[in-house]
Design a protein around this motif. Structure first.
Motif, PDB file in Angstrom:
ATOM      1  N   ALA A 137      45.778  29.971 -15.067  1.00  0.00           N
ATOM      2  CA  ALA A 137      44.558  30.325 -15.794  1.00  0.00           C
ATOM      3  C   ALA A 137      44.731  31.465 -16.794  1.00  0.00           C
ATOM      4  CB  ALA A 137      43.440  30.647 -14.811  1.00  0.00           C
ATOM      5  N   PRO A 138      45.418  32.577 -16.451  1.00  0.00           N
ATOM      6  CA  PRO A 138      45.549  33.658 -17.446  1.00  0.00           C
ATOM      7  C   PRO A 138      46.235  33.204 -18.730  1.00  0.00           C
ATOM      8  CG  PRO A 138      46.118  34.468 -15.264  1.00  0.00           C
ATOM      9  CD  PRO A 138      45.982  32.983 -15.149  1.00  0.00           C
ATOM     10  N   THR A 139      47.246  32.354 -18.599  1.00  0.00           N
ATOM     11  CA  THR A 139      47.928  31.846 -19.795  1.00  0.00           C
ATOM     12  C   THR A 139      46.986  30.988 -20.630  1.00  0.00           C
ATOM     13  OG1 THR A 139      50.036  31.837 -18.612  1.00  0.00           O
ATOM     14  CG2 THR A 139      49.908  30.528 -20.621  1.00  0.00           C
ATOM     15  N   LEU A 140      46.244  30.109 -19.970  1.00  0.00           N
ATOM     16  CA  LEU A 140      45.307  29.248 -20.692  1.00  0.00           C
ATOM     17  C   LEU A 140      44.159  30.059 -21.280  1.00  0.00           C
ATOM     18  CD1 LEU A 140      45.152  26.215 -18.212  1.00  0.00           C
ATOM     19  CD2 LEU A 140      46.566  26.485 -20.248  1.00  0.00           C
ATOM     20  N   ALA A 141      43.726  31.097 -20.558  1.00  0.00           N
ATOM     21  CA  ALA A 141      42.667  31.962 -21.074  1.00  0.00           C
ATOM     22  C   ALA A 141      43.141  32.691 -22.333  1.00  0.00           C
ATOM     23  CB  ALA A 141      42.238  32.976 -20.009  1.00  0.00           C
ATOM     24  N   PHE A 142      44.395  33.147 -22.308  1.00  0.00           N
ATOM     25  CA  PHE A 142      44.958  33.800 -23.487  1.00  0.00           C
ATOM     26  C   PHE A 142      45.023  32.819 -24.661  1.00  0.00           C
ATOM     27  CE2 PHE A 142      48.824  34.229 -26.060  1.00  0.00           C
ATOM     28  CZ  PHE A 142      48.520  35.403 -26.734  1.00  0.00           C
ATOM     29  N   CYS A 143      45.508  31.604 -24.397  1.00  0.00           N
ATOM     30  CA  CYS A 143      45.606  30.595 -25.458  1.00  0.00           C
ATOM     31  C   CYS A 143      44.232  30.302 -26.050  1.00  0.00           C
ATOM     32  CB  CYS A 143      46.229  29.313 -24.913  1.00  0.00           C
ATOM     33  SG  CYS A 143      47.979  29.466 -24.489  1.00  0.00           S
ATOM     34  N   ASN A 144      43.221  30.195 -25.182  1.00  0.00           N
ATOM     35  CA  ASN A 144      41.882  29.890 -25.673  1.00  0.00           C
ATOM     36  C   ASN A 144      41.320  31.049 -26.482  1.00  0.00           C
ATOM     37  OD1 ASN A 144      39.663  28.002 -25.744  1.00  0.00           O
ATOM     38  ND2 ASN A 144      38.538  29.417 -24.427  1.00  0.00           N
ATOM     39  N   ALA A 145      41.523  32.279 -25.990  1.00  0.00           N
ATOM     40  CA  ALA A 145      41.019  33.449 -26.706  1.00  0.00           C
ATOM     41  C   ALA A 145      41.739  33.634 -28.037  1.00  0.00           C
ATOM     42  CB  ALA A 145      41.176  34.704 -25.841  1.00  0.00           C
ATOM     43  N   TYR A 146      43.045  33.393 -28.048  1.00  0.00           N
ATOM     44  CA  TYR A 146      43.812  33.540 -29.287  1.00  0.00           C
ATOM     45  C   TYR A 146      43.419  32.447 -30.288  1.00  0.00           C
ATOM     46  CZ  TYR A 146      47.777  34.451 -32.371  1.00  0.00           C
ATOM     47  OH  TYR A 146      48.545  34.764 -33.459  1.00  0.00           O
ATOM     48  N   GLY A 147      43.346  31.207 -29.804  1.00  0.00           N
ATOM     49  CA  GLY A 147      42.950  30.101 -30.682  1.00  0.00           C
ATOM     50  C   GLY A 147      41.558  30.277 -31.226  1.00  0.00           C
ATOM     51  N   CYS A 148      40.653  30.842 -30.403  1.00  0.00           N
ATOM     52  CA  CYS A 148      39.282  31.096 -30.854  1.00  0.00           C
ATOM     53  C   CYS A 148      39.272  32.160 -31.946  1.00  0.00           C
ATOM     54  CB  CYS A 148      38.433  31.536 -29.668  1.00  0.00           C
ATOM     55  SG  CYS A 148      36.672  31.603 -29.994  1.00  0.00           S
ATOM     56  N   GLY A 149      40.179  33.137 -31.839  1.00  0.00           N
ATOM     57  CA  GLY A 149      40.278  34.168 -32.864  1.00  0.00           C
ATOM     58  C   GLY A 149      40.765  33.630 -34.189  1.00  0.00           C
ATOM     59  N   LEU A 150      41.617  32.601 -34.131  1.00  0.00           N
ATOM     60  CA  LEU A 150      42.137  31.995 -35.354  1.00  0.00           C
ATOM     61  C   LEU A 150      41.157  31.000 -35.966  1.00  0.00           C
ATOM     62  CD1 LEU A 150      45.836  31.217 -34.338  1.00  0.00           C
ATOM     63  CD2 LEU A 150      45.078  32.986 -35.926  1.00  0.00           C
ATOM     64  N   THR A 151      40.533  30.186 -35.116  1.00  0.00           N
ATOM     65  CA  THR A 151      39.778  29.033 -35.612  1.00  0.00           C
ATOM     66  C   THR A 151      38.285  29.084 -35.296  1.00  0.00           C
ATOM     67  OG1 THR A 151      40.125  27.779 -33.565  1.00  0.00           O
ATOM     68  CG2 THR A 151      41.819  27.602 -35.263  1.00  0.00           C
ATOM     69  N   ASP A 152      37.851  30.068 -34.470  1.00  0.00           N
ATOM     70  CA  ASP A 152      36.473  30.130 -33.987  1.00  0.00           C
ATOM     71  C   ASP A 152      36.125  28.905 -33.143  1.00  0.00           C
ATOM     72  OD1 ASP A 152      34.318  31.912 -33.887  1.00  0.00           O
ATOM     73  OD2 ASP A 152      33.114  30.622 -35.146  1.00  0.00           O
ATOM     74  N   TRP A 153      37.143  28.366 -32.487  1.00  0.00           N
ATOM     75  CA  TRP A 153      36.980  27.115 -31.758  1.00  0.00           C
ATOM     76  C   TRP A 153      37.405  27.329 -30.309  1.00  0.00           C
ATOM     77  CZ3 TRP A 153      35.470  22.712 -34.526  1.00  0.00           C
ATOM     78  CH2 TRP A 153      35.410  21.536 -33.788  1.00  0.00           C
ATOM     79  N   SER A 154      36.462  27.290 -29.385  1.00  0.00           N
ATOM     80  CA  SER A 154      36.783  27.417 -27.970  1.00  0.00           C
ATOM     81  C   SER A 154      37.006  26.038 -27.373  1.00  0.00           C
ATOM     82  CB  SER A 154      35.650  28.116 -27.218  1.00  0.00           C
ATOM     83  OG  SER A 154      35.877  28.068 -25.828  1.00  0.00           O
ATOM     84  N   LEU A 155      38.077  25.899 -26.636  1.00  0.00           N
ATOM     85  CA  LEU A 155      38.409  24.614 -26.016  1.00  0.00           C
ATOM     86  C   LEU A 155      38.177  24.650 -24.504  1.00  0.00           C
ATOM     87  CD1 LEU A 155      41.696  23.801 -27.969  1.00  0.00           C
ATOM     88  CD2 LEU A 155      39.455  22.788 -28.310  1.00  0.00           C
ATOM     89  N   ALA A 156      37.184  25.415 -24.082  1.00  0.00           N
ATOM     90  CA  ALA A 156      36.921  25.552 -22.654  1.00  0.00           C
ATOM     91  C   ALA A 156      36.653  24.204 -21.994  1.00  0.00           C
ATOM     92  CB  ALA A 156      35.741  26.495 -22.427  1.00  0.00           C
ATOM     93  N   SER A 157      35.865  23.358 -22.655  1.00  0.00           N
ATOM     94  CA  SER A 157      35.556  22.042 -22.081  1.00  0.00           C
ATOM     95  C   SER A 157      36.808  21.179 -21.978  1.00  0.00           C
ATOM     96  CB  SER A 157      34.497  21.338 -22.934  1.00  0.00           C
ATOM     97  OG  SER A 157      33.290  22.050 -22.922  1.00  0.00           O
ATOM     98  N   THR A 158      37.707  21.312 -22.946  1.00  0.00           N
ATOM     99  CA  THR A 158      38.953  20.531 -22.905  1.00  0.00           C
ATOM    100  C   THR A 158      39.825  20.965 -21.733  1.00  0.00           C
ATOM    101  OG1 THR A 158      38.885  20.294 -25.305  1.00  0.00           O
ATOM    102  CG2 THR A 158      40.993  19.865 -24.232  1.00  0.00           C
ATOM    103  N   TYR A 159      39.935  22.285 -21.508  1.00  0.00           N
ATOM    104  CA  TYR A 159      40.690  22.765 -20.349  1.00  0.00           C
ATOM    105  C   TYR A 159      40.023  22.307 -19.056  1.00  0.00           C
ATOM    106  CZ  TYR A 159      43.377  25.832 -23.442  1.00  0.00           C
ATOM    107  OH  TYR A 159      44.202  26.316 -24.414  1.00  0.00           O
ATOM    108  N   GLY A 160      38.679  22.259 -19.053  1.00  0.00           N
ATOM    109  CA  GLY A 160      37.975  21.764 -17.873  1.00  0.00           C
ATOM    110  C   GLY A 160      38.281  20.306 -17.600  1.00  0.00           C
TER     111      GLY A 160
END
Length: 705
Positions: free
Chosen positions: A455-478
């Motif tokens: 989870a911490p790795t995926l949380a980092f990826c999601n937070a970093y990707g959101c910073g670049l694209t403003d796109w959260s992929l929380a539902s995709t990880y779910g």
């Protein structure tokens, strides 16, 4: 912040950011430069500096930013927005950004209160932009639980109401009906891990990598503008506009209620385009909520919904219905072995295709971005700082603007110890591993342990990707957790329920992680302390863990047919998520004839359309529909898409007549429509619980020949 400006995939339609940023730009056009009489403002940097405007105002300490009045206002607004998000969850599943409304209403309530105290001579602490940021953060964290809590998706998908719509996996070990006690306990266990997982990385994300976080940046600009004299005047006008349309929307919902005294009754069933079109769900719904959502969401979202509606309910479903007796034999419109199976699984294929493409896209951007950052650090002869200690030389560089120097100094002033974040994560994870199997016996402790390791790795990826694209992929990880844990548990050991529960665990972690980093960016630009941001996020999350289940419980008990396809609250994603879990456990055996082939085609088409959008020039890409948005009406129908397109049309005409006014007041009008209709659900739910029936049934039937 919801596709949500609070950005949980396109199901949360957070691309309302376009209207949000436009509003900020319009504010900037309407606000003349402050301090024009000061000699220092002659320099270009000072003219463009936000912090120079506030240089004479003392920044309160992080404890002073956390006021009782801020959390009192946050609680009231949190309840309001939880009702709104819950209604949207249980109707269309489309949730726009509510950041504008949260910031605006928070400013209005506290500003009114402080003015009253000031006149009375009792005012001790003035209202600051830092306190405004705390309110906005707390409110969004509270209402965010209404989405990530899965009340319209994975959590409701566990219920017998949703399971009864399928002949697969509807045994007792794959069903868990909602109960207020275990829902609150579950959310408290899983909702805080994401906050602790990315706290040690805040300096890297905000200072070192200078990630944009567009929604967080836009929110900060909004709050900063409120606290200038011109911004305060505009905010007052916006609140007045919001109040007018709030009242109209609430009264319109009340008026409509009188005509809904039976099944299929009321204005929402008005056959706008004729009875034949009505049978295929093409009609105007007369919903103030959907019209308001349409005004906030970008045009391409609403057009994509309409294109998806025409493709599915206008072309595909009528053609497939003609194959009854060949492709399928079950005539029921709700059986997954009949036409409903095609609707649900083809929509799932499009959602997964779009989600997978964007997952790979954001992950690849994350890897490329990280490698560039590491390379630039290495080339500069510096070591990437992983601790909270700053590099004095780097931070005091003359290359930084005045704003950046001030913001960086204050952002690094109040540190959150790394040991606290790490210890908090480990402690909560240990409690979770021990407690969750008691709530969901099908979810074994070692499944949870594996999730928390990754989870911490995926949380980092999601937070970093959101910073670049403003796109959260929380539902995709779910969804990834649904398939992996569900398949691991297996059909005979409650794999469907285990997959849905694992989805909730993963989705809450990665969603709150990206939300917190957005808030850190907002706090960075408003000089709000990271500590106050972290504390307000925790308090807001804790409020949401109680408020959201209570709001859902009210809906669940008030409306007996909640979750049924043709009900007032069909909760479309609940059945979608459950069938994803069934698909992961049982494979493709549950699909009707030729459904798998159609799913392959739609899956590939979704990825292809996304690829074309990224390849063609931006001026053409903006006209290509979004597959995720197209998928939503595949199951639900076109009626809400038509309402949203009406909202787009209103905004389009308004912008043609007066673009600056539309940008400034459009979000306020939309928020008023959404809030008024959303809050009407509270008295309507109470009336339903009291078994008070509307006195009139207005229905439309075919006339006699």
């Amino acid at each position: 912040m919801a596709i949500s400006t609070q950005n949980d995939e396109q199901e949360k339609i957070q691309n309302g950011e376009h209207s949000f940023v436009d509003e900020i730009n319009s504010k900037n056009k309407l606000m003349p430069e402050e301090n024009s009489n000061n000699n220092e403002t002659d320099t270009t940097e000072t003219k463009e500096s936000v912090e120079m405007i506030f240089r004479d105002k003392e920044v309160p300490s992080w404890r002073q930013q956390l006021t009782v009045r801020a959390f009192a206002v946050s609680f009231v607004l949190g309840v309001l927005f939880s009702f709104i998000v819950m209604k949207l969850n249980l109707t269309s599943g489309i949730i726009p950004s509510l950041n504008v409304s949260a910031g605006l209403l928070g400013f209005f309530f506290v500003k009114t209160w402080t003015k009253f105290l000031e006149k009375s001579g009792w005012l001790k602490h003035p209202f600051t932009r830092q306190e405004n940021t705390v309110i906005q953060t707390c409110v969004v964290a509270t209402s965010g639980i209404a989405f990530s809590g899965g009340f319209g998706s994975y959590l409701l998908g566990m219920s017998g109401q949703i399971a009864s719509q399928s002949t697969e996996a509807n045994d007792s070990q794959n069903i868990k009906n909602p109960s207020l006690g275990w829902m609150i306990g579950f959310l408290f266990i899983v909702s805080f891990l994401g906050l602790f997982s990315v706290v040690p990385l805040r300096k890297i994300m905000i200072i070192d990598y200078k990630l944009t976080y567009p929604s967080g940046t836009a929110t900060a600009h909004l709050i900063n503008s409120f606290h200038t004299p011109q911004g305060a005047k505009l905010a007052k006008k916006q609140v007045n506009t919001l109040g007018k349309f709030f009242s109209f929307s609430f009264l319109w919902g009340f008026f409509q209620w009188f005509f809904t005294g039976g099944d299929g009754c009321g204005f929402e069933y008005f056959p706008t385009f004729g009875l034949k079109a009505f049978e295929n769900r093409f009609y105007f719904n007369f919903s103030a909520t959907y019209v308001g959502v349409g005004m906030i969401c970008p045009y391409i979202i609403n057009i994509s919904l309409l294109v998806g509606s025409i493709l599915s309910w206008g072309i595909m479903w009528p053609l497939i219905e003609k194959r009854q007796g060949d492709w399928y034999t079950d005539p029921s419109s709700t059986s997954l072995h009949g036409i409903q199976g095609y609707r649900v699984f083809i929509a799932i294929a499009m959602i997964i295709g779009d989600g997978l493409y964007n997952f790979l896209k954001v992950i690849s951007k994350t890897i490329v971005g990280l490698s560039r950052q590491l390379r630039s650090k290495r080339d500069a002869g510096t070591i990437l700082p992983l601790a909270d200690r700053a590099s004095p030389d780097a931070q005091s560089s003359s290359a930084l603007s005045y704003d950046d120097r001030v913001r960086t100094r204050l952002f690094l002033k109040d540190q959150i110890p790394t040991w606290l974040a790490t210890g908090g994560y480990v402690a909560i994870a240990a409690i979770s591993i021990a407690a969750l199997p008691h709530i969901f016996p099908q979810l074994k402790w070692y499944y949870i342990l594996v999730i928390y390791i990754f989870a911490p790795t995926l949380a980092f990826c999601n937070a970093y990707g959101c910073g670049l694209t403003d796109w959260s992929l929380a539902s995709t990880y779910g969804k990834l957790a649904i398939f992996t844990i569900g398949a691991w548990a297996g059909k005979s050991h409650g794999g469907v329920l285990a997959g849905l529960a694992a989805c909730g665990v993963m989705m809450n972690i990665v969603s709150t992680a990206s939300d917190l980093m957005q808030d850190f960016k907002t706090g960075y630009m408003t000089l709000a302390s990271p500590r106050s941001m972290f504390v307000s996020q925790i308090i807001g999350t804790a409020m949401g863990c109680v408020i959201s289940p209570c709001v859902f419980w009210l809906f669940y008990n008030a409306f007996d047919d909640l979750g049924s396809p043709n009900s007032e609250y069909p909760a479309p994603f609940a059945l979608v998520y459950r069938n994803m879990s069934i698909l992961g456990v049982e494979g493709f055996s549950a699909l009707p004839k030729n459904c798998l082939l159609l799913c392959y085609v739609i899956f590939a088409s979704a990825m292809l359309v996304n690829a074309i959008r990224d390849i063609v020039p931006k001026k053409w890409a903006k006209f290509i529909p979004l597959p995720m948005a197209m998928a939503i009406p595949f199951y639900l129908g076109p009626y809400f898409a038509i309402d949203m397109c009406v909202g787009s049309l209103i905004l389009f005409i308004w912008e043609k007549r007066n673009k600056v006014q539309a940008n400034a007041f459009g979000p306020a009008v939309a928020s008023g429509l959404i809030c008024g209709d959303g809050i009407w659900t509270l008295p309507s739910s109470i009336l339903a619980l009291a078994r008070v029936k509307p006195p009139i049934c207005m229905q439309f039937v075919k006339g006699e020949k």
